[in-house]
Design an enzyme around this catalytic site. Sequence first.
Site, short mmCIF file in Angstrom:
data_model
loop_
_atom_site.label_atom_id
_atom_site.label_comp_id
_atom_site.label_asym_id
_atom_site.label_seq_id
_atom_site.Cartn_x
_atom_site.Cartn_y
_atom_site.Cartn_z
N LYS A 111 7.94 -31.44 5.67
CA LYS A 111 6.29 -30.54 5.82
C LYS A 111 6.60 -29.59 4.29
CE LYS A 111 5.47 -30.26 10.43
NZ LYS A 111 6.28 -29.67 11.73
N LYS A 193 4.42 -43.02 10.65
CA LYS A 193 4.07 -42.90 12.16
C LYS A 193 2.66 -42.56 12.32
CE LYS A 193 5.59 -38.18 12.88
NZ LYS A 193 6.22 -37.22 13.53
N LYS A 196 -0.95 -36.68 13.99
CA LYS A 196 -2.21 -36.05 14.15
C LYS A 196 -2.66 -35.58 12.52
CE LYS A 196 -0.50 -34.02 18.40
NZ LYS A 196 0.05 -32.76 19.08
P1 TYM Z 1 4.19 -33.39 18.83
O1 TYM Z 1 3.25 -32.49 19.54
O2 TYM Z 1 4.24 -33.61 17.48
O3 TYM Z 1 4.61 -34.78 19.71
C1 TYM Z 1 4.27 -34.82 21.14
C2 TYM Z 1 5.48 -35.93 21.41
O4 TYM Z 1 4.73 -37.30 20.93
C3 TYM Z 1 5.75 -37.92 19.96
N1 TYM Z 1 5.23 -38.72 19.36
C4 TYM Z 1 5.27 -39.92 18.95
N2 TYM Z 1 5.81 -40.94 19.78
C5 TYM Z 1 5.90 -42.25 19.11
N3 TYM Z 1 5.05 -42.58 18.21
C6 TYM Z 1 4.43 -41.80 17.40
N4 TYM Z 1 3.77 -41.89 16.43
C7 TYM Z 1 4.58 -40.36 17.91
N5 TYM Z 1 3.94 -39.14 17.42
C8 TYM Z 1 4.28 -38.14 18.21
C9 TYM Z 1 6.75 -37.05 19.71
O5 TYM Z 1 7.97 -37.56 19.47
C10 TYM Z 1 6.73 -35.81 20.90
O6 TYM Z 1 7.55 -36.31 22.13
N6 TYM Z 1 8.39 -30.46 18.60
C11 TYM Z 1 7.47 -31.40 19.36
C12 TYM Z 1 7.28 -30.42 20.56
C13 TYM Z 1 8.06 -29.76 21.23
C14 TYM Z 1 9.19 -30.12 22.63
C15 TYM Z 1 9.55 -28.91 22.97
C16 TYM Z 1 9.20 -31.44 22.75
C17 TYM Z 1 8.55 -28.03 21.30
N7 TYM Z 1 9.22 -28.17 22.22
C18 TYM Z 1 10.75 -28.91 23.85
C19 TYM Z 1 10.33 -31.44 23.85
C20 TYM Z 1 11.12 -30.58 24.24
C21 TYM Z 1 6.51 -31.92 18.78
O7 TYM Z 1 6.02 -31.40 17.66
O8 TYM Z 1 5.81 -32.98 19.39
#
Ligand code: TYM
Length: 328
Positions: A111, A193, A196
């Site tokens: 980032k 990957k 969003k």
């Molecule tokens: P976020 O919102 O970026 O993504 C949500 C979940 O989707 C998974 N993910 C993917 N899995 C496979 N292929 C992809 N291309 C892909 N892109 C995203 C992410 O691994 C995630 O599981 N930091 C986290 C949110 C969070 C969180 C937590 C998760 C905040 N607190 C506590 C677990 C426990 C995040 O930004 O996810």
Amino acid sequence: MKRIFSGVQPTGSTHLGNYLGALRNWVALQHEYESIFCIVNLHAVTLPQDPKVLAEKARELARIYLAVGIDPQVSTIFIQSDVPAHAELTWLLNCIARLSELERMTQFKDKVRKQRDNVGVGLLDYPVLMAADILLYQTDLVPVGEDQKQHLELTRDLAIRFNRDYGETFRVPEPYIPKVGARIMSLSDPTRKMSKSDDDPNGCVLLLDDGDTVSRKFKRAVTDSGADIRFDETRPALANLLTIYHLLTGKEMHEIEDHFAGSGYARLKQELAEVTIEFLKPVQERVQSITDEDLNQLLEQGRNRARSIADPTLRSAMERMGLVGARN
Ligand code: TYM
């Protein structure tokens, strides 16, 4: 019963990578574990957000959780900012986290690379907030995609450090990262990957995309050299398309290869679009059918349930640090 906790950010729109890497496993695990699923809007504000859009997106994400199959009878769904303990525990954990370990986080470094000026402190602190999310619920297992692995390691380190310095307080959680689907790649660049924040919107299939959009995105998906449809890690674009097909249909890879024997990419892409549209249609219908009233009620119950677990954990962490009882 052991407990799982996980979350998604209500930024942009939820995509197939989020579903296949995370949400899909939440649905599968929710009957074996006590399950708590959070809409992590405090994480979202680590980057600038339009306040009105953010509030709408949080509600939309709650609808998506329900529509993909999270069962509110057995799982808790809540919004992170409804439970102040998340921000409060973050402060306590900030005081044991080290600057060097946060600066090492690859997502932070990525980032910063994109946005050299004005790097907010929130971006650096993001993984500590995530640790607070998880530790507040005495979580056993955290189902996430592969990109969150490093954050989970930090969470474990912080829990172990706190327990060592102040006495046993937090359960040390384990990550749950699926063998297949943990890293769905962008359709327009299979070295990155699906995300969003992808600059090219064609790389990312959204759960709320209409049929024509889904077809167009798969049609435009980049491919590798070689004409036969065979799973091969050295052909990452094809491997990604086949992985999505496998996860959405439940068919084994050899069955899929037999099915497409003698066909080319065009047929694979077309069928993959059909399979995806068929999967998304009922999800989108359910998103539409959930009323505002039902959603309000669900989120209020979720908040109460979440607080009933998070508040006592925060309290014991504060006691251990000597932050309670100074007025006696
Ligand atoms: P976020 O919102 O970026 O993504 C949500 C979940 O989707 C998974 N993910 C993917 N899995 C496979 N292929 C992809 N291309 C892909 N892109 C995203 C992410 O691994 C995630 O599981 N930091 C986290 C949110 C969070 C969180 C937590 C998760 C905040 N607190 C506590 C677990 C426990 C995040 O930004 O996810």
